[in-house]
Design a protein around this motif. Structure first.
Motif, PDB file in Angstrom:
ATOM      1  N   PRO A 144       2.391 -13.346  -3.633  1.00  0.00           N
ATOM      2  CA  PRO A 144       3.803 -12.936  -3.558  1.00  0.00           C
ATOM      3  C   PRO A 144       3.940 -11.437  -3.807  1.00  0.00           C
ATOM      4  O   PRO A 144       3.377 -10.917  -4.784  1.00  0.00           O
ATOM      5  N   PRO A 145       4.612 -10.721  -2.937  1.00  0.00           N
ATOM      6  CA  PRO A 145       4.728  -9.270  -3.105  1.00  0.00           C
ATOM      7  C   PRO A 145       5.316  -8.843  -4.448  1.00  0.00           C
ATOM      8  O   PRO A 145       4.921  -7.821  -5.000  1.00  0.00           O
ATOM      9  N   LEU A 146       6.252  -9.630  -4.980  1.00  0.00           N
ATOM     10  CA  LEU A 146       6.909  -9.242  -6.224  1.00  0.00           C
ATOM     11  C   LEU A 146       5.966  -9.261  -7.419  1.00  0.00           C
ATOM     12  O   LEU A 146       6.241  -8.634  -8.435  1.00  0.00           O
ATOM     13  N   THR A 147       4.848  -9.980  -7.317  1.00  0.00           N
ATOM     14  CA  THR A 147       3.915 -10.042  -8.452  1.00  0.00           C
ATOM     15  C   THR A 147       3.221  -8.715  -8.703  1.00  0.00           C
ATOM     16  O   THR A 147       2.735  -8.472  -9.812  1.00  0.00           O
ATOM     17  N   ILE A 148       3.143  -7.861  -7.691  1.00  0.00           N
ATOM     18  CA  ILE A 148       2.493  -6.561  -7.867  1.00  0.00           C
ATOM     19  C   ILE A 148       3.496  -5.420  -7.686  1.00  0.00           C
ATOM     20  O   ILE A 148       3.115  -4.293  -7.373  1.00  0.00           O
ATOM     21  N   GLY A 175       5.581   8.725  -2.556  1.00  0.00           N
ATOM     22  CA  GLY A 175       5.922   7.872  -1.431  1.00  0.00           C
ATOM     23  C   GLY A 175       7.296   7.242  -1.520  1.00  0.00           C
ATOM     24  O   GLY A 175       7.711   6.516  -0.607  1.00  0.00           O
ATOM     25  N   MET A 176       8.032   7.547  -2.599  1.00  0.00           N
ATOM     26  CA  MET A 176       9.372   7.000  -2.754  1.00  0.00           C
ATOM     27  C   MET A 176      10.333   7.669  -1.771  1.00  0.00           C
ATOM     28  O   MET A 176      10.243   8.867  -1.510  1.00  0.00           O
ATOM     29  N   ASN A 177      11.247   6.882  -1.224  1.00  0.00           N
ATOM     30  CA  ASN A 177      12.283   7.384  -0.316  1.00  0.00           C
ATOM     31  C   ASN A 177      11.697   8.099   0.901  1.00  0.00           C
ATOM     32  O   ASN A 177      12.191   9.135   1.340  1.00  0.00           O
ATOM     33  N   THR A 178      10.619   7.541   1.441  1.00  0.00           N
ATOM     34  CA  THR A 178       9.993   8.093   2.643  1.00  0.00           C
ATOM     35  C   THR A 178       9.766   6.970   3.649  1.00  0.00           C
ATOM     36  O   THR A 178       9.547   5.822   3.270  1.00  0.00           O
ATOM     37  N   TYR A 179       9.804   7.335   4.917  1.00  0.00           N
ATOM     38  CA  TYR A 179       9.539   6.349   5.961  1.00  0.00           C
ATOM     39  C   TYR A 179       8.092   5.872   5.907  1.00  0.00           C
ATOM     40  O   TYR A 179       7.820   4.686   6.041  1.00  0.00           O
ATOM     41  N   TRP A 180       7.178   6.825   5.711  1.00  0.00           N
ATOM     42  CA  TRP A 180       5.764   6.449   5.749  1.00  0.00           C
ATOM     43  C   TRP A 180       5.401   5.542   4.588  1.00  0.00           C
ATOM     44  O   TRP A 180       4.575   4.631   4.732  1.00  0.00           O
ATOM     45  N   GLY A 181       6.040   5.738   3.435  1.00  0.00           N
ATOM     46  CA  GLY A 181       5.723   4.921   2.271  1.00  0.00           C
ATOM     47  C   GLY A 181       6.115   3.467   2.455  1.00  0.00           C
ATOM     48  O   GLY A 181       5.303   2.553   2.285  1.00  0.00           O
ATOM     49  N   VAL A 182       7.365   3.228   2.831  1.00  0.00           N
ATOM     50  CA  VAL A 182       7.824   1.843   2.989  1.00  0.00           C
ATOM     51  C   VAL A 182       7.188   1.200   4.224  1.00  0.00           C
ATOM     52  O   VAL A 182       6.953  -0.018   4.241  1.00  0.00           O
ATOM     53  N   THR A 183       6.861   2.008   5.242  1.00  0.00           N
ATOM     54  CA  THR A 183       6.173   1.467   6.413  1.00  0.00           C
ATOM     55  C   THR A 183       4.797   0.929   6.041  1.00  0.00           C
ATOM     56  O   THR A 183       4.393  -0.155   6.476  1.00  0.00           O
ATOM     57  N   LEU A 197       3.930  -0.236   3.209  1.00  0.00           N
ATOM     58  CA  LEU A 197       4.140  -1.484   2.465  1.00  0.00           C
ATOM     59  C   LEU A 197       4.313  -2.666   3.416  1.00  0.00           C
ATOM     60  O   LEU A 197       3.688  -3.722   3.235  1.00  0.00           O
ATOM     61  N   TYR A 198       5.159  -2.487   4.410  1.00  0.00           N
ATOM     62  CA  TYR A 198       5.410  -3.584   5.347  1.00  0.00           C
ATOM     63  C   TYR A 198       4.151  -3.914   6.151  1.00  0.00           C
ATOM     64  O   TYR A 198       3.872  -5.090   6.413  1.00  0.00           O
ATOM     65  N   VAL A 199       3.413  -2.896   6.556  1.00  0.00           N
ATOM     66  CA  VAL A 199       2.174  -3.143   7.298  1.00  0.00           C
ATOM     67  C   VAL A 199       1.184  -3.908   6.427  1.00  0.00           C
ATOM     68  O   VAL A 199       0.553  -4.870   6.878  1.00  0.00           O
ATOM     69  N   THR A 200       1.069  -3.507   5.179  1.00  0.00           N
ATOM     70  CA  THR A 200       0.124  -4.156   4.271  1.00  0.00           C
ATOM     71  C   THR A 200       0.428  -5.633   4.097  1.00  0.00           C
ATOM     72  O   THR A 200      -0.472  -6.478   4.170  1.00  0.00           O
ATOM     73  N   PHE A 201       1.683  -5.969   3.896  1.00  0.00           N
ATOM     74  CA  PHE A 201       2.043  -7.350   3.592  1.00  0.00           C
ATOM     75  C   PHE A 201       2.250  -8.209   4.844  1.00  0.00           C
ATOM     76  O   PHE A 201       2.444  -9.420   4.722  1.00  0.00           O
ATOM     77  N   GLN A 243      13.960  -6.589  -0.888  1.00  0.00           N
ATOM     78  CA  GLN A 243      13.294  -6.248  -2.140  1.00  0.00           C
ATOM     79  C   GLN A 243      12.614  -4.883  -2.087  1.00  0.00           C
ATOM     80  O   GLN A 243      12.794  -4.056  -2.999  1.00  0.00           O
ATOM     81  N   PHE A 244      11.831  -4.606  -1.052  1.00  0.00           N
ATOM     82  CA  PHE A 244      11.148  -3.317  -0.962  1.00  0.00           C
ATOM     83  C   PHE A 244      12.140  -2.183  -0.712  1.00  0.00           C
ATOM     84  O   PHE A 244      11.999  -1.088  -1.270  1.00  0.00           O
ATOM     85  N   SER A 245      13.132  -2.434   0.136  1.00  0.00           N
ATOM     86  CA  SER A 245      14.137  -1.405   0.418  1.00  0.00           C
ATOM     87  C   SER A 245      14.908  -1.029  -0.843  1.00  0.00           C
ATOM     88  O   SER A 245      15.229   0.136  -1.071  1.00  0.00           O
ATOM     89  N   LEU A 246      15.196  -2.021  -1.675  1.00  0.00           N
ATOM     90  CA  LEU A 246      15.969  -1.771  -2.890  1.00  0.00           C
ATOM     91  C   LEU A 246      15.214  -0.884  -3.863  1.00  0.00           C
ATOM     92  O   LEU A 246      15.795   0.018  -4.481  1.00  0.00           O
ATOM     93  N   PHE A 247      13.920  -1.110  -4.012  1.00  0.00           N
ATOM     94  CA  PHE A 247      13.136  -0.390  -5.017  1.00  0.00           C
ATOM     95  C   PHE A 247      12.540   0.911  -4.502  1.00  0.00           C
ATOM     96  O   PHE A 247      12.399   1.869  -5.264  1.00  0.00           O
ATOM     97  N   PHE A 248      12.167   0.965  -3.222  1.00  0.00           N
ATOM     98  CA  PHE A 248      11.428   2.119  -2.722  1.00  0.00           C
ATOM     99  C   PHE A 248      12.266   3.051  -1.850  1.00  0.00           C
ATOM    100  O   PHE A 248      11.794   4.113  -1.473  1.00  0.00           O
ATOM    101  N   LEU A 249      13.492   2.657  -1.510  1.00  0.00           N
ATOM    102  CA  LEU A 249      14.400   3.517  -0.742  1.00  0.00           C
ATOM    103  C   LEU A 249      15.720   3.607  -1.494  1.00  0.00           C
ATOM    104  O   LEU A 249      16.702   2.968  -1.144  1.00  0.00           O
ATOM    105  N   GLN A 250      15.760   4.410  -2.533  1.00  0.00           N
ATOM    106  CA  GLN A 250      16.911   4.445  -3.423  1.00  0.00           C
ATOM    107  C   GLN A 250      17.929   5.529  -3.064  1.00  0.00           C
ATOM    108  O   GLN A 250      19.051   5.485  -3.528  1.00  0.00           O
ATOM    109  N   GLN A 251      17.534   6.509  -2.267  1.00  0.00           N
ATOM    110  CA  GLN A 251      18.485   7.539  -1.863  1.00  0.00           C
ATOM    111  C   GLN A 251      19.501   6.960  -0.889  1.00  0.00           C
ATOM    112  O   GLN A 251      19.175   6.090  -0.072  1.00  0.00           O
TER     113      GLN A 251
END
Length: 271
Positions: free
Chosen positions: A112-116, A129-137, A139-143, A206-214
């Motif tokens: 589960p992604p939330l466990t890490i 990597g916070m608030n960046t396209y490459w960072g959240v991208t 994450l999505y690719v990894t999972f 979940q990822f958008s909330l935590f990693f895209l805060q701006q």
């Protein structure tokens, strides 16, 4: 013969109704004015089209749509390319190392992604990597990559090896063989990967909330969540915004549905 089919028809109708009811509630809620406190099951007595314009303006959905499109497009391109490229050797060369790597990829599906989330959050702060396209991208690719590799590996396993041998006899190298011969044959499973991963990325919260805060980096789900608070509960606006947000991914499914089930079943048979 006709009698034996009746239970199947009844079951099909029940399943269809179960899936249509949430959509019906979404549509009726999106068309009701905020002053309409009638039952959610009743049709609106007056249609409030301004719910859509208010949701678009107040949630800044124009910018959110741009963010969603950029993130989803980048993620899907990488998921398809990396998934297909990784699955080809895993399917064609059944070595111990490849079997082990395939098992590791499949095992990642149960994490589960939330466990890490906590170590991920700290890591992305360290690498800016916070608030960046490459960072959240990433994450999505990894999972989503494990699922893509699973489907691609099974589908490639159904392609005859004689095709590879014939192409190599004609002088093709492995890279040219993959991109010119194998990759075009992966349309059905690619449609499946695009739909499954695209829906997950487009609707992620979940990822958008935590990693895209701006504010200018918010996605649609996070933007619509701002309508809920201790002093406000604009359900009509949320429903209208959700209905608008569902249109692109619905269009994607309608365009790819002819290949969807073929790729899903073929990718699940072998591997």
């Amino acid at each position: 013969m006709k009698t034996s089919l009746k239970p199947a028809y009844v079951l099909s109708v029940i399943i269809a109704v179960v899936h249509i009811l949430p959509f019906y509630l979404l549509v009726t809620t999106s068309l009701k004015p905020l002053t309409d406190l009638s039952s959610k099951w009743r049709l609106p007595t007056a249609i409030a089209w301004d719910n859509f314009s208010n949701a678009w303006k107040m949630a800044a959905l124009e910018r959110a749509f741009v963010n969603n499109i950029i993130i989803t497009a980048l993620s899907l391109v990488l998921i398809v390319l990396l998934g297909a490229c990784a699955a080809y050797p895993l399917s064609r060369y059944q070595t111990r190392l490849n079997k082990f790597m395939y098992t590791m990829f499949i095992s990642a599906l149960i994490v589960p992604p939330l466990t890490i989330l906590v170590p991920l959050y700290q890591f992305f702060q360290d690498v800016n990597g916070m608030n960046t396209y490459w960072g959240v991208t990433l994450l999505y690719v990894t999972f989503n990559l494990s699922q893509a590799i699973f489907l691609y590996t099974g589908f490639i396993g159904s392609i005859p090896r004689e095709l590879d041998e014939a192409a190599m006899i004609d002088g093709m190298g492995r890279f040219r063989l993959f991109f010119q011969m194998i990759l075009p044959l992966l349309k059905p499973v690619t449609a499946t990967v695009l739909i499954l991963s695209g829906v997950g990325v487009w609707n992620d919260y979940q990822f958008s909330l935590f990693f895209l805060q701006q504010l200018d980096m918010r996605t649609i789900t996070v933007s619509l969540a701002t309508f809920f608070g201790p002093y406000s509960n604009n359900v009509g606006w949320v429903a209208a915004g959700s209905l608008t947000a569902a249109l692109p991914i619905t269009i994607l499914y309608l365009l790819l549905q002819r290949w969807f089930m073929t790729g899903l079943t073929s990718g699940a048979v072998k591997g």
